[in-house]
Design an enzyme around this catalytic site. Sequence first.
Site, PDB file in Angstrom:
ATOM      1  N   SER A 290       0.769  -1.197  -0.004  1.00  0.00           N
ATOM      2  CA  SER A 290      -0.056  -0.051  -0.184  1.00  0.00           C
ATOM      3  C   SER A 290       0.774   1.188   0.119  1.00  0.00           C
ATOM      4  CB  SER A 290      -0.819   0.228   1.351  1.00  0.00           C
ATOM      5  OG  SER A 290      -0.310   0.218   2.422  1.00  0.00           O
ATOM      6  N   ASP A 291       0.102   2.393  -0.637  1.00  0.00           N
ATOM      7  CA  ASP A 291       0.826   3.532  -0.331  1.00  0.00           C
ATOM      8  C   ASP A 291       1.174   3.944   1.148  1.00  0.00           C
ATOM      9  OD1 ASP A 291       2.233   6.008  -0.590  1.00  0.00           O
ATOM     10  OD2 ASP A 291       0.842   6.721  -2.291  1.00  0.00           O
ATOM     11  N   TRP A 292       1.909   4.823   1.654  1.00  0.00           N
ATOM     12  CA  TRP A 292       1.817   4.962   3.156  1.00  0.00           C
ATOM     13  C   TRP A 292       0.563   5.488   3.643  1.00  0.00           C
ATOM     14  CZ3 TRP A 292       5.254   2.617   0.959  1.00  0.00           C
ATOM     15  CH2 TRP A 292       6.597   2.368   1.242  1.00  0.00           C
ATOM     16  N   GLY A 293      -0.093   4.664   4.230  1.00  0.00           N
ATOM     17  CA  GLY A 293      -1.385   4.902   4.916  1.00  0.00           C
ATOM     18  C   GLY A 293      -2.530   4.892   4.038  1.00  0.00           C
ATOM     19  N   ALA A 294      -2.382   4.169   2.997  1.00  0.00           N
ATOM     20  CA  ALA A 294      -3.392   3.910   1.973  1.00  0.00           C
ATOM     21  C   ALA A 294      -4.215   2.593   2.130  1.00  0.00           C
ATOM     22  CB  ALA A 294      -2.955   4.009   0.536  1.00  0.00           C
TER      23      ALA A 294
END
Length: 731
Positions: A290-294
Site C-alpha cells: 500500500s502507499d503510505w497510509g493507503a
Amino acid sequence: MKTLFLCAAESLRSCALTVAMALLLFIASARMSLPAQESATHTGVSPSAASPLGHRPWANPALPSAKRAQLLLQQMTLDEKIAMVHGVTPIPVHGYVGYVPPNTRLGIPALTLADGRAAVGNGAKDITLLPAPIAAASAWDVDLMNAFGRVLGQEQWIKGTNVALAPSIDVVRIPEWGRTFESYGEDPYFNARMAVAEIKGIQSQGPIADANMYLSMNQEDNRLKEDSRVDERTLQEIYLPPFAAAIRQAHVDTIMCAYVKTNGVYSCENDYLLNKVLRKQLGFDGWVMSDWGATHSTVDSANHGLDQEMPDSRYFGDKLKAAVQSGQVSQEVLDAHVLHILLPMFQHGLFERPNPGSWSANARNPERDAFSREVAEAGTVLLKNAHGILPLRTSAHVAIIGAAGTAQPKVEGEGSSQANAPYVISPLEGIRNRLGINGNTKVSFEDGSDLGKAADIASHADVAIVFVSTEDGEGSDRPNLELPGNQDALINSVTAVNQNTIVVLDTGGPVLMPWINRVAGVIEAWYPGQEDGNAIAAILYGDVDPSAKLPLTFPRSAEAIPTSRKEQWPGVNGRSIYNEGLNVGYRWYDATNTQPLFPFGFGLSYTTFSISHLAIKPLRPSRSADAISRRFAVRVDVTNTGTREGAEVVQIYVKHPLADGEPPHQLRAFAKVELKPGETKTAIMALDPESFMTYNTPTHRWMRRAGTYEILAGTSSRDLPLAKTISIPLK
Ligand code: BGC
C-alpha cells in the site's frame, strides 16, 4: 492436540501431511535456540551460513525460486507470516521510509524501502540528483531512460535499499496534477515504453523496483479520499497499459496501490483492480504494497489482494492475525500474500547476495554527475525559436532574470521524491562558466523581485533570458495553469523593453503563456536536477542541439483542456468523473478539434529534418502467421536537411476503423534518430499486435476488429505528413 483434533475431520492423506507439518514446525522452533553462528545476519543468510542445508532447504540457490519460497513458507509460524506483510515504525535503522525486519530464525533478510524518482530520497546525502522523470522522458529515448533507471538502482543499492520506490508511471490526466513531474506524461503507450526501460534499469542493479501508483491516481488535492469514476474501457486502455507493460515486459516485482478510490473502492482493497486485473488478467506474481497510509481495512484488503501494508501494522498486524485465526481471512490467502513477497526476494537473489550498502555510504561519482547533465540536456525542449535567436552568440550581452538565476533555482519537485542535491549549478553560474571558457561578454543579473530593475538590465542587453518556475509537489495540485506570483508580469515588463526575450521554464508540467507572441524564444527545462546551469548553458549556446519532445500537451487556455469542468477535477462531492473517457491528453484536442499551444510530441531543434518513404510490412509473413498476433515493421526515412548534427524523433500513430470508437489517432511506435547534416537514415519500428486492439467491455476482453487502419508518421501528434493504410483481416 489441536492437530489431532483437526485430523479427525480430515482425510487420512491430508491428516498425515498436517502431522508432518506440525513435526517440521516443532523441529524448526527447537532450532531457535541454536548457537548464534547459525542465525542469519541483518542483511540475509549466505548458503554457507545455512550449511548444512538440511534444516534450511530453501537456502539452496539451485532450487527454483517458487520451490524455495514454498519450502520457506512451510516453516513459517503465523506470527512470522504476519511479520512479512507489514512494515514497522519507528524504523529501527536510519534512513529508509519502509522497513520489514529480518527473520533471523529463518534467515529472511530485511526489506529496506526508499523513495526516489530522480535520486535516493528520504533525506539521503551524497547522492546524484537527476532531472525529474518528466524531463528524462522528454528525451524520447528508451536507452537513456534505461540508464536513468540503472543510476537510480545503483545508488539505491549503495545506500542499502533493496526495494526502490520508483518509478511513478501513471498517465497524466490533468495538467495541474502536482505529481506530473514524477511521471512520464499523458500517453499510455509512451509511459509503458518508459516504464519498461526504467524498471529494467533499476532491477538490473540489485533493488526490486516498485511501479506506482496503481491506479487512476490522477490528482493530489483530494487524493486521500477521492473517488475516480472511470469506465472499464478507459481504465483498461488509458490507465492500465503502463502497469501491464511493467509486469509483462519488465517483470516489475512490486506495485504500490494508490490513495484514491476507483469506482467507489479504495485502491488497496479493490478486488477488481488487485485480484481480477493484476493477478488474473496480467499474471502479476510479485507483491502489492500500500502507499503510505493507503490501507483502510483488514479483511477486505487481505481478501481483495493487498499483500503488504506500509508503513506500519495498523491493519495487517494483530488485526490480520485475529482475522486469520477467526477464519475471516483464510490461511491460504495469507500464505499467498507471503509467497508474493518471498518469490521476488528469491528471484532477486536477496537471500544469497546480501546488500553490502548502507544509508551513510557515498553514492556519488563523476560519471553519475555527468549523466545528470546528459539527461538534463537531452530532456530540455525547445518550444519557440523566432528568427533563429538561439543558439546565442557568445558575444551577446545577456541579462539573466528570475529566481532561477539565484543560488536556489528550481531543480526538483517537492514531496516524497524530494532529494538532497549534492550541489546545484544555477543557470547564472552555468552561463558564466560557459562564457568564461569561450566568451568575452557581459552577463547581468536580477532576481526578478523588482520589475523595474529587471526591465532596466533587460533594456541594456542584447538578449534577456527570464527564468520562471512552478512549485509542484506531492499533496496538492496547482490551482491553475498560470505561472505563480508576478512571473507573467515580470515577462511582460522585460518584453516591453527587449524583443529578444527568451523564457526558460522550470516547471513540473504545462503552463499558460499569455506572453507567447511577445517572446522570441521558449525553452521547457522542467526540473533539471543538480546540473541545471551547465545543461541550460549548453542548450542556449548550442553546444548541444535540443532534441527533446513534449510528452504532454501544452494548452492555449485554461478552458481548452480535457478536464476543465469541476466534476472532472478536482471533483464534486468527493467524486472525480472521468467523462472525457479515452480522450485524455492529445486525444481530446484531436477529437474536439481544439488547437493546443504546443502539441504532444512537439519540440524544435537547431537543425531541420524531413521525413519520407513510409513503408509498412507484416513481420513474419508466413502463411501460418496468426493474423491476430502479427506485428508490422514500419520504416520511415529521416533526413537532416540543416547544417548541424541533430536528432529527430519519428512518431507513428494508428487511426482505428471508425466503428471502434477510438480517439482520432494514438501513438503506437517511435524512434529517435541521430543524423549528421545532409544524412538520411531509415528508422525501423515495430507495431505490436496491441496497436490494433481495443477493450470490449461487454466481454471484458481485449479484441482486434477487422478493418482498415491508417498508419500516420510524423514528428508530433499534430504534424503527421505521411500516411498509409493496412487491412487487418478477420481472424
Ligand atoms: C507517496 C509515495 C511514497 C510514500 C513514502 C507517499 O505519500 O505517495 O509515493 O513512496 O509516501 O514516502
